[in-house]
Design a protein around this motif. Sequence first.
Motif, mmCIF file in Angstrom:
data_model
loop_
_atom_site.group_PDB
_atom_site.id
_atom_site.type_symbol
_atom_site.label_atom_id
_atom_site.label_comp_id
_atom_site.label_asym_id
_atom_site.label_seq_id
_atom_site.Cartn_x
_atom_site.Cartn_y
_atom_site.Cartn_z
ATOM 1 N N UNK A 178 0.710 -1.216 0.119
ATOM 2 C CA UNK A 178 -0.115 -0.254 0.019
ATOM 3 C C UNK A 178 0.707 1.572 0.117
ATOM 4 N N UNK A 179 0.310 2.172 0.124
ATOM 5 C CA UNK A 179 1.226 3.776 -0.024
ATOM 6 C C UNK A 179 0.265 4.718 0.513
ATOM 7 N N UNK A 180 0.784 5.502 0.565
ATOM 8 C CA UNK A 180 -0.366 6.860 0.859
ATOM 9 C C UNK A 180 -1.192 7.445 0.055
ATOM 10 N N UNK A 222 -4.780 1.942 2.636
ATOM 11 C CA UNK A 222 -5.430 1.164 3.758
ATOM 12 C C UNK A 222 -6.295 1.916 4.281
ATOM 13 N N UNK A 223 -7.139 2.923 4.192
ATOM 14 C CA UNK A 223 -7.678 4.054 4.536
ATOM 15 C C UNK A 223 -8.826 3.928 4.090
ATOM 16 N N UNK A 237 -6.932 -4.081 -2.694
ATOM 17 C CA UNK A 237 -6.329 -4.053 -3.776
ATOM 18 C C UNK A 237 -6.235 -4.453 -5.569
ATOM 19 N N UNK A 238 -7.692 -5.517 -5.066
ATOM 20 C CA UNK A 238 -8.052 -6.528 -6.136
ATOM 21 C C UNK A 238 -8.605 -6.374 -7.295
ATOM 22 N N UNK A 239 -9.497 -6.311 -7.992
ATOM 23 C CA UNK A 239 -10.379 -6.192 -8.722
ATOM 24 C C UNK A 239 -10.811 -8.000 -9.984
ATOM 25 N N UNK A 273 -2.937 -1.311 -10.146
ATOM 26 C CA UNK A 273 -1.701 -0.800 -10.047
ATOM 27 C C UNK A 273 -2.242 0.423 -10.854
ATOM 28 N N UNK A 274 -1.584 1.158 -10.994
ATOM 29 C CA UNK A 274 -0.994 3.065 -11.617
ATOM 30 C C UNK A 274 -1.261 2.469 -13.353
ATOM 31 N N UNK A 275 -0.457 1.412 -13.259
ATOM 32 C CA UNK A 275 -0.520 1.375 -14.947
ATOM 33 C C UNK A 275 -1.794 0.630 -15.283
#
Length: 522
Positions: free
Chosen positions: A26-28, A34-35, A161-163, A176-178
């Motif tokens: 995760x990242x901010x 995560x929030x 985080x997934x789909x 993912x950002x890609x």
Amino acid sequence: MAESTIVDAHGRPIRKAELKKELAAPSMTGVRQVWHNGIASNLTPDRLGMILRAAENNDGHDYLTLAEEMEEREPHYASVLGTRKRAVSGLDVVVESATDDPADVRLADAVRDLVRDAVFGDLIEDLLDALGKGYSVAEIMWNTRGGQWWPREYVWRDPRFFRFDQATGRELRLIDPENVAQGVPLAPYKFIVHKPRLKAGIPLRGGLARLVAVSYMAKSYTLTDWLAFAEVFGMPLRLGRYNDSAKPDEVDILRAAVANLGSDAAAILPEGMKIEFQEIANTQGGADLFKGLAEWIDKQTSKAVLGQTMTTDDGSSQAQATVHNDVREDIQRADARHLGVSLNRDLVKPFIDLNYGVQRRYPNIRIHVPEPEDLKQLVTALKDLVPLGLKVESSVISDKLGLPDPEKDADILMPEQQAVTTVESARNQSLKTAQNRESVVTESEPDFAEIAEAEDDWQVQLAPLVDPIERLARRVADEGGNEEDFLARLGEVLDEMDETELVRRLASSTFKARGLGDAGDD
């Protein structure tokens, strides 16, 4: 980047350089955080319908958030879901070799070392999160030691985080950002994905949270209304009375006293004023209504998660709970089997392929569900069958009973007759040793011909004694007497009974037996 010749179950080559990287962290500020904003606080029927319909269209973010909050906010759902998880996580993990070939046994031993690793237990708990949400993902953080690939850690990843892919709804992809909208394929041998088959269909619609969501909302409304009901009708009605001569400021004092009496439980009033308490009639029915509705919803949740209600809700007997526990055992076996499939596919095969190359056969991880046994019935069966010749290893029975092998000098339980025989044998042996002599005891076979001769014409021998008794019994019966009459008149036949022949035969047999015994001693 060089690609390995090893491919995963989908035919994608392994990139070993990626195995040590953290790919789903995760990242901010990125697309994986995560929030998340809460859903359950403002849940309404319309809002819940929108969430479930969005999940049907492959947008599971809000549904997964709600599933998480349901475990945090609803005690009964958290309890029964935790029970179902622990019913599997508490089982032993068994590793079975593909064959008895030494090479296959060596592979199985390596997987056993993998399973015995301390971090493996946490992996089981994390993967069982899929029961509520429909799927769960753990990222394998690989490391090399001694020239072999070993998981350093299994990191649970937030399912948000997934789909799933839009075409089939079955292939899980990493957001993912890609490619935020569709996600990117999961890196081979990096993720353990558990999708329990609780129902047929796409995994996102198979979690228990979706099944229980409406009940959760209904119970939330029930508790809210129940609290409002208790606030209004939980205390008696307070009435303040004042006379016509009361001044406005005195009335204000009385009003404040009545309003605050519920919390202060004390008040000061001018003379001539009073406060009365009046019970509100017919309020018990409302309380029973809310209680009954909440309990009914809990029972439906228990049925949905555990498959039964007797082991969680009130009103069950021991016999009922035992019967219903068998239903839960079926669910436990299914959950254990599904988890074993995921571990074999996403952990065992990658571990073997990376360290030993691609194999024709692989070791198998099995979550062992012990068979329930009726030990009392087993002991009863052994008691009847062993004397008939059934051969059973004592170690097998000890294992079933959970008894360790006795120590060398430990006191051992044994049958009473055997214990007496053992003590007498030890005493006799000690006596023989003290007297410093040896004795050989021989037993001859009995002479069955002599025994048969002694028993010959026994009816003739006993007739003088038995016939008078039989004649008395017939007389009593003819006269309409009973057993007491017969016993009372036995003395009448003593003079008729002749024991001469019986005494003669007993004396003759005794003399012969003594003679045969003396001859045998020689």
